[in-house]
Design an enzyme around this catalytic site. Structure first.
Site: not given
Length: 265
Positions: A141, A154
């Site tokens: 990401s 995350y």
């Protein structure tokens, strides 16, 4: 038809980027093991078969070693080997800050998002090496590149995925196996759908993704196309890289943006 007769595993194939990639791999001739914890993976396999493709669904926890080995074994048994592993499954873990995140949540995010891709490399690579090579794509990401795009748990997990891709590429030297990380920006998936749905209901969809130069969020198919590129022979000399597909979000530090034709205030 870049994947004719190639055996492919896609984790997180029940929805979002994973489903879009599974459908795209199959459309280009790939034989797909569609893996997901959710029963929606059965629908993904059905969509592929209805379109004339080859697919086998399997329910797995991507962060569980026994489940990952089952998926690899299914690909070998059903399709004769393994040429592509797209380790895409992941969870968000919410948006709590460092101090409000408990260790149970942090550990679970790392288990699925980082240990899962590690298990994918660990068990896919030996099969690929024995047959002469392959390609592994790990979903990271832009949150793994720098802060501001996800929660601490995350973001840390995705930074680990990027480093895992570079480390694995090095440790697989001579095996003819390429390992790369795909770094999506804001994309409309099951994980982010509440954000997109809220914006639609409030008449503010044009504000979603407004911080990147393209001024919009992405659709899963756009990220799937990047994943297919990295997995294909078109990327035959791309190895150990983290490729951002984020509308340009990660291309700049915070600045006073230059609007087209005028200066932003």
């Amino acid at each position: 038809m870049r994947f004719v007769d190639r055996s492919i595993i896609v984790t997180g194939a029940g929805s979002g980027i994973g489903r879009a990639a599974a459908l795209a791999f199959a459309k280009e001739g790939g034989r797909v093991v569609a893996a997901d914890l959710s029963e929606t993976v059965d629908e993904t396999a059905r969509l592929i078969r209805d379109a004339g493709g080859a697919a086998e669904p399997i329910r797995i926890d991507a962060g569980d070693e026994a489940d990952v080995t089952r998926a690899v074994a299914l690909a070998v048994e059903r399709f004769g080997g393994l040429h592509v592993m797209f380790a895409n499954a992941g969870i968000s873990g919410g948006m709590a800050n460092i101090f409000d995140t408990d260790i149970t949540l942090f550990s679970e995010v790392l288990r699925v998002n980082l240990i899962g891709p590690w298990l994918a490399v660990k068990h896919a690579a030996p099969v690929m090496a024995a047959q002469g090579g392959g390609a592994i794509v790990l979903t990271a990401s832009v949150a793994g590149l720098r802060s501001g795009a996800g929660s601490p748990a995350y973001s840390a997990s995705k930074a680990g995925v990027i480093n895992l891709a570079t480390t694995a590429a090095q440790q697989l030297s001579g095996a003819n196996i390429r390992v790369n990380a795909l770094c999506p920006g804001l994309t409309e998936t099951g994980m982010t759908r509440p954000t997109f749905d809220y914006a639609r209901e409030a008449g503010k969809l044009d504000r979603v993704g407004r911080l990147n130069p393209l001024r919009r969020g992405a659709q899963p198919e756009e990220l799937a196309r990047v994943a297919l590129f990295l997995a294909s022979d078109d990327a035959s000399y791309v190895n150990g890289q983290a490729l951002a597909a984020d509308g340009g979000l990660s291309s700049s530090h915070p600045v006073t943006r230059q609007e087209y034709g005028r200066t932003a205030v």
